[in-house]
Design a protein around this motif. Structure first.
Motif, PDB file in Angstrom:
ATOM      1  N   CYS A 284      74.669 -56.980  54.053  1.00  0.00           N
ATOM      2  CA  CYS A 284      73.637 -56.852  53.038  1.00  0.00           C
ATOM      3  C   CYS A 284      74.274 -57.097  51.680  1.00  0.00           C
ATOM      4  O   CYS A 284      75.392 -56.646  51.429  1.00  0.00           O
ATOM      5  N   VAL A 285      73.568 -57.808  50.814  1.00  0.00           N
ATOM      6  CA  VAL A 285      74.018 -58.012  49.437  1.00  0.00           C
ATOM      7  C   VAL A 285      72.999 -57.382  48.499  1.00  0.00           C
ATOM      8  O   VAL A 285      71.807 -57.696  48.572  1.00  0.00           O
ATOM      9  N   ILE A 286      73.465 -56.466  47.661  1.00  0.00           N
ATOM     10  CA  ILE A 286      72.636 -55.882  46.614  1.00  0.00           C
ATOM     11  C   ILE A 286      73.263 -56.299  45.290  1.00  0.00           C
ATOM     12  O   ILE A 286      74.399 -55.934  44.978  1.00  0.00           O
ATOM     13  N   GLN A 287      72.507 -57.056  44.544  1.00  0.00           N
ATOM     14  CA  GLN A 287      73.065 -57.716  43.373  1.00  0.00           C
ATOM     15  C   GLN A 287      73.080 -56.808  42.148  1.00  0.00           C
ATOM     16  O   GLN A 287      72.456 -55.745  42.118  1.00  0.00           O
ATOM     17  N   GLN A 288      73.783 -57.279  41.154  1.00  0.00           N
ATOM     18  CA  GLN A 288      73.995 -56.546  39.909  1.00  0.00           C
ATOM     19  C   GLN A 288      72.672 -56.044  39.328  1.00  0.00           C
ATOM     20  O   GLN A 288      71.710 -56.798  39.183  1.00  0.00           O
TER      21      GLN A 288
ATOM     22  N   ASN B 115      74.687 -51.067  40.178  1.00  0.00           N
ATOM     23  CA  ASN B 115      75.989 -51.549  39.735  1.00  0.00           C
ATOM     24  C   ASN B 115      75.797 -52.439  38.514  1.00  0.00           C
ATOM     25  O   ASN B 115      75.213 -53.520  38.615  1.00  0.00           O
ATOM     26  N   SER B 116      76.269 -51.989  37.361  1.00  0.00           N
ATOM     27  CA  SER B 116      76.204 -52.801  36.144  1.00  0.00           C
ATOM     28  C   SER B 116      77.327 -53.835  36.083  1.00  0.00           C
ATOM     29  O   SER B 116      77.276 -54.741  35.249  1.00  0.00           O
ATOM     30  N   ASP B 117      78.336 -53.689  36.934  1.00  0.00           N
ATOM     31  CA  ASP B 117      79.536 -54.529  36.855  1.00  0.00           C
ATOM     32  C   ASP B 117      79.491 -55.774  37.720  1.00  0.00           C
ATOM     33  O   ASP B 117      80.201 -56.739  37.440  1.00  0.00           O
ATOM     34  N   GLY B 118      78.722 -55.751  38.805  1.00  0.00           N
ATOM     35  CA  GLY B 118      78.740 -56.909  39.697  1.00  0.00           C
ATOM     36  C   GLY B 118      77.893 -56.699  40.925  1.00  0.00           C
ATOM     37  O   GLY B 118      77.018 -55.830  40.968  1.00  0.00           O
TER      38      GLY B 118
END
Length: 444
Positions: free
Chosen positions: A183-187, A152-155
């Protein structure tokens, strides 16, 4: 949490980690980030989640030591595989009504759908180009991603699985995420999702910044979600050529694009830093609650927050309503009737939500928009108003959650029409509420 974890983890929220795949001891350079020649002939690559000049306590970055740099790929081209995954907030007229959705349909076995194809946007606000706003999606899929990854390039994506285990391979290592975990997968982090059959869940996407733990204030040093219970994967790599092409899909300015490369992107042998995916088991949340009178505000159930530039106001909060004791005296214990300057999107992972036990089912959702009144249904109100106020357990076997935001959310056409899951009778749950006013009432 699964009874037997398949992968190894590091613990601590926002920690500075250093990890290498045990197959390549010494892969992490000693004393510097980018030596002239990295151990094992690896390439050094930095992934930055904040501006270089962000204050040190807010700066997010990790160094990856990989077999090939991620720049080796063919040009990106537009991809049209998820027609209901979008950020067109103007395709519908505004609708201030209370909304409730029945459980979203998972694709049938004769319709093979992977995670990327199964993304559907329900509502949102803002603009990823301006790096401000959120989107709320559901994923509905039944097959694994093969030679395919997404970033994700946006967020940032916050995953809330409702049905089906997610086996997630990332550049940083592997995660298994079960229902009642998040789960959090960051930018910018590349990942691929393997599923084991019919799979459904929710995603909160934030464009502005990164999730963090809420400030505890008078609660003190302990309570709510504790940093040590967040798990980050240990380094794991595969050195695999893919002659037919490995597909790399990105979400960029709200659109999907695809590039191909001839090797697996999961070739990071070692990494160090504080910018990495993580998961958390909701059972570990330490509930803080009222013990004398009144129903405490839902902010005490905040697991993660993404703050705005305005102190005390969140772009998005992730809030849960876990099993707990209710012990207040002289108090209407369920949530109070309420009109709010925030938007509240609720989902149900399992069980029955305490304030609306009928009609709000696991895999469904509700949306109460800014200043739209909401609260307990008739059945809940009458029971709580007349029941004996003894200590009772609340929400056993249940896990409801809320995505709360200061933004006014627009519902997509898929969310309001195409999915055909909007419950147009939702308003009826409040219609039986009676007038109890007695002008002759006198205190006992």
């Amino acid at each position: 949490m699964t009874s037997k974890e398949e992968f190894k983890y590091l613990s601590g929220f926002g920690s500075e980690f250093a990890t290498e795949d045990p197959r390549c001891p010494g892969a992490l350079p000693v004393g510097q980030n980018n030596p002239q020649k990295c151990p094992y002939g690896l390439y050094a690559e930095q992934l930055s989640g904040t501006a270089f000049t962000a204050p040190r306590h807010e700066n997010k970055r990790s160094w990856l030591y990989r077999i090939r740099p991620s720049v080796i790929h063919k040009p990106f081209v537009p991809l049209n595989v998820a027609q209901y995954f979008k950020h067109n907030w103007n395709e519908n007229e505004p609708n201030p009504n209370q909304m409730r959705w029945k459980p979203y349909d998972i694709p049938s076995s004769d319709n093979v759908v992977d995670f990327v194809q199964g993304l559907h946007t329900v509502c949102g606000a803002g603009d990823p180009k301006a790096r401000n706003g959120i989107a709320i999606h559901v994923y509905l899929c039944n097959t694994s991603m093969v030679n395919l990854c997404f970033y994700n390039s946006d967020g940032n994506f916050l995953f809330v699985p409702q049905q089906g285990r997610l086996k997630i391979t990332t550049e940083f290592g592997k995660l298994t995420v079960d229902p009642n975990e998040i789960c959090v997968i960051q930018q910018g982090i590349r990942f691929s999702i393997e599923v084991e059959g019919p799979t459904r869940g929710y995603i909160l996407e934030v464009f502005d910044a990164h999730f963090q733990l809420p400030y505890l204030g008078p609660i003190g040093a302990n309570g709510l979600a504790n940093p040590r219970d967040f798990l980050t994967p240990v380094a794991w790599f595969e050195d695999r050529d893919v002659p037919e092409g490995f597909r790399v899909v990105t979400k960029f300015q709200g659109k999907l694009f695809e590039a191909k490369q001839l090797h697996s992107p999961f070739d990071v042998v070692a990494w160090h830093g504080n910018y990495a995916p993580y998961k958390y088991n909701l059972e570990y949340f330490m509930v803080i609650n009222a013990t004398q009178f009144d129903h405490a505000d839902p902010s005490i159930f905040t697991v993660l927050t993404c703050p705005s530039n305005k102190p005390g106001v969140a772009i998005a909060d992730f809030v849960i309503f876990p099993p707990r004791w209710a012990v207040q005296d002289h108090t209407f214990r369920p949530p109070y009737y309420h009109r709010n300057c925030m938007s509240e999107f609720m989902g149900l992972i399992k069980g029955n939500y305490e304030a609306k036990e009928d009609g709000f089912a696991p895999g469904g959702a509700s949306l109460h928009s800014i200043m739209t009144p909401h609260g307990p249904d008739y059945k809940c109100f009458e029971g709580a108003s007349n029941g004996e106020l003894k200590p009772v357990r609340v929400a056993d076997g249940t896990q409801a959650f809320m995505f709360e935001t200061s933004l006014s959310l627009a519902v997509t056409k898929w969310g309001e029409e195409t999915c055909q899951k909007l419950d147009h009778t939702y308003y009826e749950c409040w219609q039986p509420l009676k007038k109890h006013f007695d002008p002759n009432w006198k205190p006992e």
